[in-house]
Write a protein that holds these residues in place. Structure first.
Motif, PDB file in Angstrom:
ATOM      1  N   ALA A 195       0.841  -1.200   0.000  1.00 51.46           N
ATOM      2  CA  ALA A 195       0.000   0.000   0.000  1.00 51.46           C
ATOM      3  C   ALA A 195       0.874   1.248   0.000  1.00 51.46           C
ATOM      4  N   LEU A 203      -3.264   4.870   1.769  1.00 52.47           N
ATOM      5  CA  LEU A 203      -4.518   4.447   2.374  1.00 52.47           C
ATOM      6  C   LEU A 203      -5.310   5.725   2.622  1.00 52.47           C
ATOM      7  N   CYS A 217      -7.523   2.323  -1.376  1.00 49.53           N
ATOM      8  CA  CYS A 217      -6.162   1.826  -1.181  1.00 49.53           C
ATOM      9  C   CYS A 217      -5.487   1.781  -2.541  1.00 49.53           C
ATOM     10  N   THR A 237       4.056   3.421   3.496  1.00 52.73           N
ATOM     11  CA  THR A 237       2.601   3.429   3.420  1.00 52.73           C
ATOM     12  C   THR A 237       2.094   4.685   4.115  1.00 52.73           C
ATOM     13  N   TYR A 275      -6.474   1.575  11.191  1.00 50.83           N
ATOM     14  CA  TYR A 275      -5.429   1.431  10.170  1.00 50.83           C
ATOM     15  C   TYR A 275      -4.075   1.037  10.765  1.00 50.83           C
TER      16      TYR A 275
END
Length: 641
Positions: A92, A95, A105, A322, A345
């Protein structure tokens, strides 16, 4: 009267972080012995160059410095291609969650495809290397895609924060001569659509260089699309090719122009270039937030500000991190919104502003306690000096009593962190940004450039991510930043140095009060006020005084459950007198429910000064709540004497 001497709480790095940290204790010695070698090593480690540079620094024409001379690269390639072609392809990259619950995503492979396609869209509209592109966007993934697509083509972008007025947008577009504007039909604030396109339309009534306007469908707002000029993002992307060859850029080619907030008159466009900026944003993020492969990193800044450029987009994505992005208010649908997302998350590194921290303090701890924030390993603070009590609250409640806080000092103009702790190395003291980042030479000087313990904060030598000029105005660049001290860059901030050698930023020099010949930083008086259990936030300004020169005037927001009274005013005055000294006691304390803040959270103290000194209130178009000034003015008119 030196309040820094009273702050004797010291927090050593947690053993677990120190043991595994990217930065070890010898990093400072390395950088001190060989400053240019330090930056050379990081340029080679962190950047993929199409052609190696010939020279680390060209300082032959100060203050027009050049870094990584003749090196060739592409910033978009460094942020996307090299990850998409590695084992990070399915990791990822972004996000995203919107206020109303939309979730996205984008893996590095997906981001690569989107950036390439949008680069083809821009090229198809005639955008080429050197053309400027303006963005007036919410915090949505398409904004990041657009920035990286501009970088891929070599078209410098200029982001204008989505909360700015049509006039502000118009002035910035006209100053840089943007060819294309990218905007959105809107975004959401407290569940209600906010019309960005409507503001963009007003701006474009007087922007002769704009040829096309690309509109992202985000809020499903009804918008007027002008035939021949306005185009839908999704329609353009549907037919765009999947690959665009990244433009080979020189290290000194312009990456973006960013206009500093609060400008008066002609906007001041800070110019950042490609090579040095990419080196320092990555190096600082790698060490200051100790970025690891499995981190979920959240910087709450809007991409319309330098923090969003450097530490939401370019620094993290170049490192293959990410990144979590949120578009919305911090209390919708309830005051635990941020902590709900941080828990869901699994956020590990969290970077925000003191103004947000003080708001959470005001609400109390019940909202935080609903959520498990144990994944958070490192916290950060940015935007203004953080008062010690807010620092402690942040550590205890968000950092579960152990996460180190990286209190970072830097500016739009510096491009990246300049004074900051390192989490595995630096002992922390609440309220201080501690010491310069390795390879950065910062000092505190007097009017004659002598090193002192209280005075002007300066940078004594060039650094990789420094601004190169003010767009279209080299003379303004020299006058604004180099005139006062010649070969020292003057940041505009005052600072103190404590007995540990730590730097305490006291605020802008125009936020330094001179009371009976004593210099007082507004930040230190505000910190003293916020230490009182009743106070959530305070803003302090100087008011002309026929005897003292200036007197101290404080505007105070109380925490929920407390009410203003003459007794409380006396209590607060007494506390400031005890904490700093009798000279710092405010003559006036006004209780108010809000303060004049820009949409980035900075308090506009000049407006409070206008009220205190009886002047007409100036331009309030950049305020998050322009109506706040009427309430404050009314409260001041009826203040307790």
């Amino acid at each position: 009267m030196d309040n820094t001497a009273l702050e004797n709480r010291v927090f050593n790095p947690p053993a677990e972080i120190a043991e595994n940290a990217n930065a070890k204790a010898d990093i400072y010695e390395w950088a001190k012995k060989d400053r240019l070698g330090f930056w050379d090593a990081h340029a080679k480690e962190l950047v993929t160059w199409f052609k190696p540079y010939d020279k680390i620094l060209d300082d032959s024409n100060p203050p027009f410095y050049k870094w990584f001379v003749n090196g060739k690269l592409n910033v978009s390639y460094n942020c996307v291609d090299r990850h998409a072609k590695s084992n990070r392809r399915n990791k990822a990259a972004i996000l995203y969650e919107s206020e109303i619950g939309k979730k996205v995503c984008l893996t590095y492979g997906m981001l690569y495809r989107e950036v390439n396609k949008f680069a083809n869209v821009l090229a198809g509209l005639g955008v080429k290397k050197g053309d400027r592109v303006a963005l007036y966007m919410p915090m949505i993934p398409e904004a990041t895609v657009a920035m990286l697509a501009c970088a891929r083509i070599g078209a410098p972008h200029s982001l204008v924060f989505g909360g700015f007025s049509p006039e502000s947008l118009r002035d910035r577009i006209n100053d840089c001569g943007a060819k294309v504007l990218i905007t959105s039909d809107g975004n959401f604030r407290r569940g209600k659509p906010f019309p960005l396109k409507e503001n963009a339309d007003k701006a474009m009534e007087d922007t002769p260089t704009i040829e096309k306007c690309i509109v992202v469908k985000n809020a499903e707002n009804e918008v007027v699309m002008k035939e021949g000029r306005d185009l839908w993002y999704h329609e353009l992307m549907a037919t765009a090719a999947n690959y665009y060859e990244p433009e080979v850029m020189d290290a000194e080619d312009m990456l973006f122009i960013l206009y500093t907030s609060g400008t008066t008159g002609k906007p001041k466009g800070v110019v950042h270039t490609s090579g040095g900026y990419l080196v320092q944003t990555q190096a600082t993020l790698k060490y200051v937030f100790d970025i690891k492969e499995d981190d979920v990193y959240w910087c709450t800044a809007d991409i319309g500000w330098i923090t969003g450029h450097s530490y939401v987009v370019y620094g993290p994505l170049a490192l293959g991190t990410t990144v979590f992005m949120y578009d919305g208010t911090i209390d919708y649908p309830d005051k635990d919104r941020m902590w709900d997302m941080a828990e869901r998350y699994g956020v590990t590194k969290f970077y925000t502003a003191p103004t947000a921290i003080r708001t959470w303090m005001k609400w109390g701890t019940e909202y935080v306690k609903k959520h498990d924030l144990s994944a958070i390993k490192i916290l950060g603070s940015v935007g203004e000096p953080i008062n010690p009590e807010a620092w402690m609250w942040y550590r205890e409640n968000i950092g579960h009593g152990e996460a180190p806080i990286m209190d970072t000092w830097w500016q739009t103009e510096t491009g990246a962190h300049m004074v900051t702790p390192l989490p595995g190395v630096t002992p922390l003291k609440p309220g201080t940004a501690t010491v310069p980042f390795p390879g950065i030479e910062v000092d505190i000087v007097d009017e004659n450039k002598n090193s002192v313990n209280e005075g002007y904060l300066v940078v004594k030598s060039p650094w990789p991510s420094m601004l190169r000029t003010v767009y279209g105005d080299d003379n303004r660049y020299i006058d604004q930043y180099w005139k006062k001290f010649g070969d020292f860059y003057f940041a505009g901030d005052g600072a103190k140095r404590d007995e540990m050698g730590y730097i305490w930023v006291t605020g802008r020099v125009d936020d330094v009060l001179n009371v009976s010949g004593h210099r007082l930083g507004t930040a230190e008086v505000e910190s003293a006020l916020v230490e009182c259990e009743e106070v959530a936030e305070a803003a302090v300004v100087g008011k002309k005084h026929e005897v003292k020169g200036e007197s101290v005037c404080a505007f105070v927001i109380l925490k929920d459950g407390f009410e203003g009274s003459p007794e409380l005013i006396e209590k607060l005055k007494k506390h400031v007198g005890v904490k700093i000294g009798p000279i710092a006691k405010p003559d006036d304390i006004i209780f108010t429910s809000s303060l004049p803040k820009t949409r980035s959270g900075k308090i506009m103290r000049r407006l409070l000064r206008d009220i205190a000194e009886g002047r007409a209130i100036g331009d309030v178009t950049t305020l998050a709540d322009p109506g706040a000034m009427q309430e404050i003015a009314a409260k001041y008119a009826g203040k307790e004497d």
